[in-house]
Design an enzyme around this catalytic site. Sequence first.
Site, PDB file in Angstrom:
ATOM      1  N   TYR A  17      96.067 -17.051 -67.628  1.00  0.00           N
ATOM      2  CA  TYR A  17      95.422 -17.379 -69.539  1.00  0.00           C
ATOM      3  C   TYR A  17      93.867 -15.423 -68.074  1.00  0.00           C
ATOM      4  CZ  TYR A  17      95.008 -21.466 -69.925  1.00  0.00           C
ATOM      5  OH  TYR A  17      95.509 -22.747 -70.197  1.00  0.00           O
ATOM      6  N   TYR A 144      91.908 -29.560 -77.144  1.00  0.00           N
ATOM      7  CA  TYR A 144      93.511 -29.112 -76.063  1.00  0.00           C
ATOM      8  C   TYR A 144      94.270 -29.886 -75.468  1.00  0.00           C
ATOM      9  CZ  TYR A 144      95.298 -26.091 -72.485  1.00  0.00           C
ATOM     10  OH  TYR A 144      96.211 -25.854 -71.682  1.00  0.00           O
ATOM     11  N   ASP A 245      95.463 -38.434 -74.734  1.00  0.00           N
ATOM     12  CA  ASP A 245      95.666 -37.677 -73.952  1.00  0.00           C
ATOM     13  C   ASP A 245      94.838 -37.885 -73.208  1.00  0.00           C
ATOM     14  OD1 ASP A 245      96.121 -35.472 -72.422  1.00  0.00           O
ATOM     15  OD2 ASP A 245      96.773 -34.221 -73.851  1.00  0.00           O
ATOM     16  N   LYS A 274      97.341 -34.379 -63.957  1.00  0.00           N
ATOM     17  CA  LYS A 274      96.013 -33.849 -63.327  1.00  0.00           C
ATOM     18  C   LYS A 274      95.984 -34.883 -61.815  1.00  0.00           C
ATOM     19  CE  LYS A 274      93.934 -30.943 -66.512  1.00  0.00           C
ATOM     20  NZ  LYS A 274      94.293 -29.616 -66.043  1.00  0.00           N
TER      21      LYS A 274
HETATM   22  N1  PMP Z   1      96.105 -31.982 -71.961  1.00  0.00           N
HETATM   23  C1  PMP Z   1      94.833 -32.740 -71.364  1.00  0.00           C
HETATM   24  C2  PMP Z   1      93.540 -32.769 -72.061  1.00  0.00           C
HETATM   25  C3  PMP Z   1      94.595 -31.049 -70.230  1.00  0.00           C
HETATM   26  O1  PMP Z   1      92.898 -30.885 -70.210  1.00  0.00           O
HETATM   27  C4  PMP Z   1      95.305 -30.381 -69.782  1.00  0.00           C
HETATM   28  C5  PMP Z   1      95.259 -29.604 -69.462  1.00  0.00           C
HETATM   29  N2  PMP Z   1      93.807 -28.590 -68.895  1.00  0.00           N
HETATM   30  C6  PMP Z   1      96.537 -30.083 -69.926  1.00  0.00           C
HETATM   31  C7  PMP Z   1      97.099 -31.640 -71.053  1.00  0.00           C
HETATM   32  C8  PMP Z   1      97.405 -29.316 -69.853  1.00  0.00           C
HETATM   33  O2  PMP Z   1      98.047 -29.597 -68.740  1.00  0.00           O
HETATM   34  P1  PMP Z   1      99.093 -29.336 -68.086  1.00  0.00           P
HETATM   35  O3  PMP Z   1      98.063 -27.571 -67.869  1.00  0.00           O
HETATM   36  O4  PMP Z   1      99.781 -30.312 -66.819  1.00  0.00           O
HETATM   37  O5  PMP Z   1     100.134 -28.871 -68.471  1.00  0.00           O
END
Ligand code: PMP
Length: 434
Positions: A17, A144, A245, A274
């Site tokens: 970003y 997100y 998610d 993560k």
């Molecule tokens: N889903 C959520 C809820 C996230 O917080 C993130 C990353 N911040 C992602 C998906 C995307 O994961 P990545 O950055 O490993 O592609």
Amino acid sequence: MNNNLQVFARDHVWHPYDSLENPIPVLDVVRASGTTLYLSDGRELIDGVSSWWSACHGHGHPLIVAEMEQQLGIMSHVMFAGIIHEPAAELARNLSKITPPGLSDVFYADSGSVAVEIALKMAVQYQSVRNPSRKRFLALQGGYHGDTLGAMAVTDPGSGFSSPYAGYVPEQFFISRPGIKFGEKWDSGAILELRDTLERYQDEIAGFILEPVMQGAGGMYFYHPEFLKAARKLTAEYDILLICDEIATGFGRTGEMFACSFAGISPDIMTLGKGLTGGMISLSAVMTGQKIREAIGYSSARVMMHGPTFMANPLALSAALGSLRVFESYDWQSRVHHIEDLLRQELCSLAESPLVREVRVLGAVGVVEMKQPVDTVSMQRFLTSEGVWLRPFGNIIYIYPPFVISDENLLKCTRSVRKLVSGMERGEIAGFRA
Ligand code: PMP
């Protein structure tokens, strides 16, 4: 890093970003251990954001390092088509034991965004057998889910993540973020918009994707678990898949191993990433169950048409196995609750500041929501001068520490935030965006 290399990196290496033309200043990290980032100029910073929410056990946890070293001596990678290996089987078994009931199957991928892509593709393929007109998704404002195309499409369109790509990103359905916050009194009227939208667009919606209980990058917002319960019930009624998610919430962050547990629900699909590897290396997993397995078996393709080169990378899997062993090795939940108590004690009084809209804490996440958008660069300059690494964004200053953080270091984080806000009140620090 020598000067030449630093200049080259400044001019040619992209950061998340950020622009190459006018990049924001970066710090040269030479080593990371436990909760500390070591800089080339000798400074040490406490990693108060767990390296973008991943390093739940801190950096270089010896147990995970040992697992990875051992794995590296055996094999770092082999393709996964036509091949199985012990780390893939063992991690699958372990994940199916700790995730909510019914999530017995695992699809491995390499990042959170890709896991979300896979989840969405699975939902479309599931519906191709059951309700073939359903090819779109419902998501929450403030949500997100990642930066790849499908994931971006279910991320709040007002958040700026997808707006530069309007016209390219498929349009999906969005409803308001759940209005009743975590800890507030529940009111069943809060599900009306969801129910109406499902009723109205049921012929188009393949799945409903959300971050359970805590919306992360969309503003660190905690909502009432009853909403999740209602979402489970309603999606089941309409045969619309519920995709949770848990990439940010999973692995203990909210005080539960998975945030779905606050509502006692099992989604149809759950994405993990993560903290899955304790933040050591990229790996994600999509958890599913019998329902998805059977439908995809009946679909015209008969198989899931997805297969990343580095699927089930053994080195990454060994990190995940190590991370799960770390969870088993201590009472992580009491630790998270202790962090929660400290964050509350330390941050809540900030709610009285005229610059602050709200302070909220859930598990090992402490949030100070400001009344105006913050200036990340000037805030970071102040916080690093205090020996703390935090990454404020939007209106949000937040602390998201590794669970192994000492009380002393956690207090250093909270007190730096307090100093920052009082410095802003006195006009000594320009923390808001101009
Ligand atoms: N889903 C959520 C809820 C996230 O917080 C993130 C990353 N911040 C992602 C998906 C995307 O994961 P990545 O950055 O490993 O592609």
